[in-house]
Design a protein around this motif. Structure first.
Motif, PDB file in Angstrom:
ATOM      1  N   LEU A   1       7.388 -14.927 -27.673  1.00 50.85           N
ATOM      2  CA  LEU A   1       7.211 -15.095 -26.233  1.00 50.85           C
ATOM      3  C   LEU A   1       7.561 -13.809 -25.482  1.00 50.85           C
ATOM      4  O   LEU A   1       6.870 -13.427 -24.526  1.00 50.85           O
ATOM      5  N   ASP A   2       8.614 -13.137 -25.902  1.00 46.21           N
ATOM      6  CA  ASP A   2       8.975 -11.868 -25.270  1.00 46.21           C
ATOM      7  C   ASP A   2       7.866 -10.830 -25.464  1.00 46.21           C
ATOM      8  O   ASP A   2       7.595 -10.017 -24.571  1.00 46.21           O
ATOM      9  N   ALA A   3       7.217 -10.864 -26.622  1.00 43.44           N
ATOM     10  CA  ALA A   3       6.123  -9.934 -26.885  1.00 43.44           C
ATOM     11  C   ALA A   3       4.943 -10.198 -25.958  1.00 43.44           C
ATOM     12  O   ALA A   3       4.211  -9.264 -25.587  1.00 43.44           O
ATOM     13  N   LEU A   4       4.728 -11.449 -25.566  1.00 44.55           N
ATOM     14  CA  LEU A   4       3.677 -11.761 -24.603  1.00 44.55           C
ATOM     15  C   LEU A   4       3.954 -11.111 -23.261  1.00 44.55           C
ATOM     16  O   LEU A   4       3.038 -10.644 -22.575  1.00 44.55           O
ATOM     17  N   VAL A   5       5.216 -11.090 -22.864  1.00 44.89           N
ATOM     18  CA  VAL A   5       5.589 -10.427 -21.614  1.00 44.89           C
ATOM     19  C   VAL A   5       5.353  -8.930 -21.732  1.00 44.89           C
ATOM     20  O   VAL A   5       4.771  -8.293 -20.843  1.00 44.89           O
ATOM     21  N   ASP A   6       5.772  -8.343 -22.838  1.00 48.35           N
ATOM     22  CA  ASP A   6       5.599  -6.903 -23.041  1.00 48.35           C
ATOM     23  C   ASP A   6       4.124  -6.510 -23.048  1.00 48.35           C
ATOM     24  O   ASP A   6       3.766  -5.410 -22.607  1.00 48.35           O
ATOM     25  N   ALA A   7       3.260  -7.414 -23.557  1.00 46.41           N
ATOM     26  CA  ALA A   7       1.827  -7.121 -23.637  1.00 46.41           C
ATOM     27  C   ALA A   7       1.093  -7.441 -22.341  1.00 46.41           C
ATOM     28  O   ALA A   7      -0.112  -7.216 -22.241  1.00 46.41           O
ATOM     29  N   GLY A   8       1.807  -7.976 -21.352  1.00 50.74           N
ATOM     30  CA  GLY A   8       1.179  -8.287 -20.078  1.00 50.74           C
ATOM     31  C   GLY A   8       0.421  -9.594 -20.063  1.00 50.74           C
ATOM     32  O   GLY A   8      -0.310  -9.879 -19.117  1.00 50.74           O
ATOM     33  N   VAL A   9       0.600 -10.423 -21.083  1.00 50.98           N
ATOM     34  CA  VAL A   9      -0.081 -11.708 -21.141  1.00 50.98           C
ATOM     35  C   VAL A   9       0.669 -12.754 -20.331  1.00 50.98           C
ATOM     36  O   VAL A   9       0.073 -13.650 -19.739  1.00 50.98           O
ATOM     37  N   LEU A  10       1.969 -12.647 -20.281  1.00 54.81           N
ATOM     38  CA  LEU A  10       2.832 -13.640 -19.640  1.00 54.81           C
ATOM     39  C   LEU A  10       3.773 -12.941 -18.678  1.00 54.81           C
ATOM     40  O   LEU A  10       4.370 -11.910 -19.027  1.00 54.81           O
ATOM     41  N   THR A  11       3.896 -13.472 -17.473  1.00 55.39           N
ATOM     42  CA  THR A  11       4.837 -12.893 -16.519  1.00 55.39           C
ATOM     43  C   THR A  11       6.260 -13.314 -16.867  1.00 55.39           C
ATOM     44  O   THR A  11       6.475 -14.318 -17.554  1.00 55.39           O
TER      45      THR A  11
ATOM     46  N   VAL B   1      -1.316 -26.258 -30.698  1.00 55.76           N
ATOM     47  CA  VAL B   1      -0.852 -24.884 -30.473  1.00 55.76           C
ATOM     48  C   VAL B   1      -1.713 -24.193 -29.431  1.00 55.76           C
ATOM     49  O   VAL B   1      -1.190 -23.483 -28.545  1.00 55.76           O
ATOM     50  N   GLU B   2      -3.025 -24.367 -29.493  1.00 55.76           N
ATOM     51  CA  GLU B   2      -3.898 -23.727 -28.515  1.00 55.76           C
ATOM     52  C   GLU B   2      -3.670 -24.281 -27.116  1.00 55.76           C
ATOM     53  O   GLU B   2      -3.825 -23.564 -26.121  1.00 55.76           O
ATOM     54  N   THR B   3      -3.294 -25.548 -27.023  1.00 58.58           N
ATOM     55  CA  THR B   3      -2.991 -26.126 -25.715  1.00 58.58           C
ATOM     56  C   THR B   3      -1.755 -25.462 -25.108  1.00 58.58           C
ATOM     57  O   THR B   3      -1.698 -25.204 -23.901  1.00 58.58           O
ATOM     58  N   ILE B   4      -0.766 -25.186 -25.933  1.00 63.87           N
ATOM     59  CA  ILE B   4       0.407 -24.450 -25.468  1.00 63.87           C
ATOM     60  C   ILE B   4      -0.006 -23.087 -24.926  1.00 63.87           C
ATOM     61  O   ILE B   4       0.415 -22.667 -23.831  1.00 63.87           O
ATOM     62  N   ILE B   5      -0.823 -22.381 -25.693  1.00 62.55           N
ATOM     63  CA  ILE B   5      -1.228 -21.031 -25.305  1.00 62.55           C
ATOM     64  C   ILE B   5      -2.009 -21.059 -24.001  1.00 62.55           C
ATOM     65  O   ILE B   5      -1.776 -20.239 -23.105  1.00 62.55           O
ATOM     66  N   ARG B   6      -2.918 -22.014 -23.865  1.00 64.88           N
ATOM     67  CA  ARG B   6      -3.673 -22.110 -22.610  1.00 64.88           C
ATOM     68  C   ARG B   6      -2.748 -22.404 -21.441  1.00 64.88           C
ATOM     69  O   ARG B   6      -2.936 -21.881 -20.337  1.00 64.88           O
ATOM     70  N   GLY B   7      -1.749 -23.241 -21.661  1.00 64.38           N
ATOM     71  CA  GLY B   7      -0.806 -23.535 -20.587  1.00 64.38           C
ATOM     72  C   GLY B   7       0.001 -22.322 -20.170  1.00 64.38           C
ATOM     73  O   GLY B   7       0.236 -22.092 -18.978  1.00 64.38           O
ATOM     74  N   LEU B   8       0.427 -21.526 -21.141  1.00 63.15           N
ATOM     75  CA  LEU B   8       1.189 -20.328 -20.828  1.00 63.15           C
ATOM     76  C   LEU B   8       0.357 -19.312 -20.059  1.00 63.15           C
ATOM     77  O   LEU B   8       0.867 -18.585 -19.201  1.00 63.15           O
ATOM     78  N   ARG B   9      -0.938 -19.256 -20.368  1.00 61.89           N
ATOM     79  CA  ARG B   9      -1.807 -18.253 -19.762  1.00 61.89           C
ATOM     80  C   ARG B   9      -2.503 -18.750 -18.510  1.00 61.89           C
ATOM     81  O   ARG B   9      -3.293 -18.009 -17.912  1.00 61.89           O
ATOM     82  N   ALA B  10      -2.240 -19.973 -18.092  1.00 64.60           N
ATOM     83  CA  ALA B  10      -2.923 -20.546 -16.934  1.00 64.60           C
ATOM     84  C   ALA B  10      -2.747 -19.658 -15.711  1.00 64.60           C
ATOM     85  O   ALA B  10      -1.637 -19.294 -15.328  1.00 64.60           O
ATOM     86  N   GLY B  11      -3.862 -19.282 -15.124  1.00 70.93           N
ATOM     87  CA  GLY B  11      -3.806 -18.483 -13.905  1.00 70.93           C
ATOM     88  C   GLY B  11      -3.615 -16.999 -14.136  1.00 70.93           C
ATOM     89  O   GLY B  11      -3.556 -16.227 -13.188  1.00 70.93           O
TER      90      GLY B  11
END
Length: 220
Positions: A147-157, A200-210
């Protein structure tokens, strides 16, 4: 005929007892791990175990921690086997995907170890020995890192990152429990595989929503 005591060098007996506990838990879950059963399997007397474990509870916790390590290694193996993605965002998403799917796959392939790893109950009034209050279990740390890597990659705020691990863990753990002890346990492997991917894909879509990133596509 009962075999005689097995000779162990200093420091080896504890590891041997944990391995014996893992072997018993593999097919029987936590209930199969007892001091008498473990010492019999290791070829020593029950009294020998008390030099390393105060009681059965301490033994079960030690075996559970080893089961957590095995789970984490299985997740890492899946992550390492994934093809390298040149884009940082795609790579980070793939790592999170493999964390979730690796967790579910381990539960399906090793239900006894999985149940032992995270369903062990601590005694009332004791500091928890297997839960996150007593340190971060390796599988949980892999989730935090992904999850921290998603923030570093700009995928997740950073704002959406806060407490996201609990939504992720609840989803995959709940799904795994449905597979090994619930209504999904009778479903064909291909159905379970598909539904696990959907979860798992539902989780990912939820994290990336918006905050969809250009060029980054979900697998579904």
């Amino acid at each position: 005929m009962i075999p005689g005591p097995h000779p162990y060098h200093h420091g080896e007996l504890r590891a041997a007892l944990i391995e014996a506990g893992l072997a018993l838990a593999r097919n029987g879950g936590p209930e199969a791990v007892g001091l008498r059963e473990v010492t019999r399997s290791a070829g020593v007397t029950p009294n020998a175990a008390y030099r390393h474990f105060a009681d059965r509870h301490a033994l079960v916790l030690a075996v559970a921690l080893e089961a957590q390590d095995r789970l984490a290694q299985a997740m890492l193996d899946r992550m390492d086997a994934a093809p390298e993605r040149p884009d940082a965002a795609e790579h980070a998403l793939e790592r999170l995907r493999d964390v979730g799917l690796g967790y579910i796959h381990f539960a399906r392939s090793e239900p006894g170890w999985f149940e032992l790893a995270f369903l062990t109950q601590d005694e009332p009034g004791e500091r928890p020995g297997v839960t996150v209050a007593d340190g971060v279990p390796p599988p949980y740390q892999l989730l935090l890192d992904a999850l921290d890597a998603l923030v570093d990659a700009g995928v997740l705020t950073a704002e959406r990152r806060e407490n996201a691990e609990w939504a992720c863990w609840s989803t995959v753990h709940g799904f795994a429990d449905l597979v090994i002890r619930g209504p999904l346990r009778t479903q064909p492997p291909e159905v379970v595989e598909h539904l696990g991917t959907v979860a798992v894909e539902t989780i990912i879509r939820g994290l990336r929503a918006g905050q969809q990133q250009p060029g980054v596509e979900s697998d579904l």
